[in-house]
Motif scaffolding. Structure first.
Motif, PDB file in Angstrom:
ATOM      1  N   SER A 103       8.498  29.028  31.853  1.00 35.70           N
ATOM      2  CA  SER A 103       7.343  28.470  32.544  1.00 35.70           C
ATOM      3  C   SER A 103       7.048  27.053  32.059  1.00 35.70           C
ATOM      4  N   GLY A 104       7.133  26.843  30.745  1.00 34.70           N
ATOM      5  CA  GLY A 104       6.915  25.505  30.194  1.00 34.70           C
ATOM      6  C   GLY A 104       7.992  24.528  30.624  1.00 34.70           C
ATOM      7  N   ALA A 105       9.249  24.988  30.617  1.00 36.02           N
ATOM      8  CA  ALA A 105      10.363  24.120  31.015  1.00 36.02           C
ATOM      9  C   ALA A 105      10.251  23.700  32.475  1.00 36.02           C
ATOM     10  N   LEU A 106       9.703  24.592  33.306  1.00 35.96           N
ATOM     11  CA  LEU A 106       9.528  24.277  34.726  1.00 35.96           C
ATOM     12  C   LEU A 106       8.199  23.570  34.999  1.00 35.96           C
ATOM     13  N   ALA A 107       7.426  23.355  33.947  1.00 36.33           N
ATOM     14  CA  ALA A 107       6.112  22.702  34.047  1.00 36.33           C
ATOM     15  C   ALA A 107       5.209  23.408  35.057  1.00 36.33           C
ATOM     16  N   LEU A 108       5.201  24.727  35.001  1.00 35.44           N
ATOM     17  CA  LEU A 108       4.346  25.492  35.906  1.00 35.44           C
ATOM     18  C   LEU A 108       2.900  25.433  35.424  1.00 35.44           C
TER      19      LEU A 108
END
Length: 147
Positions: A42-47
């Protein structure tokens, strides 16, 4: 039309998918690891909606869900049938409904990846039964219990 053999393959495939996806939720330790992975993704996808950290009660429900789905998956692998596939399709429809509800009310959109598979497997398990009933209305009743 999908043959009975192919339909049983779909039932087994859905069971294998469920084993892979839910086995990690069977224990508090593995569930924490899986949820940490989702948080990282989720963090890597900047959700915008992060994956929450579960308290003890929420973790209990995750573990219960993981345990029940794993047992249900093992049953489908050991005793696949069109009837079992129909029950699984019903469960998947319920899961997809509650997943959509959760996302609409603030849950992470990562859940929608699982929702896609819930819908695809539900349709794949119901479609052959509907096709048989359209061609042979009485045969559809027998086919739903055929193994």
């Amino acid at each position: 039309m999908i043959s009975a053999k192919n339909n049983l393959g779909i039932v087994k495939s859905s069971a294998i998918y469920d084993l892979v996806v839910t086995a990690g939720f069977m224990t508090p330790w593995t569930a924490a690891w899986v949820l940490t992975g989702f948080g990282t993704l989720s963090g890597a996808l900047a959700l915008e909606r992060p994956v929450p950290v579960l308290d003890v009660s929420a973790m209990l429900f995750a573990n219960l869900l993981g345990s029940v789905v794993v047992v249900w998956s093992l049953w489908r692998l050991a005793q696949p049938s069109r009837r079992v596939g129909l029950y699984d399709a019903l469960a998947r429809t319920l899961f997809a409904t509650w997943q959509l509800y959760a996302v609409a009310h603030g849950a992470s959109v990562l859940i929608l990846g699982f929702t896609v598979f819930e819908v695809l497997f539900a349709v794949a398990q119901v479609w052959p039964i509907c096709a048989v009933r359209q061609v042979h209305p009485r045969a559809g009743q027998a086919a739903s219990g055929a193994g």
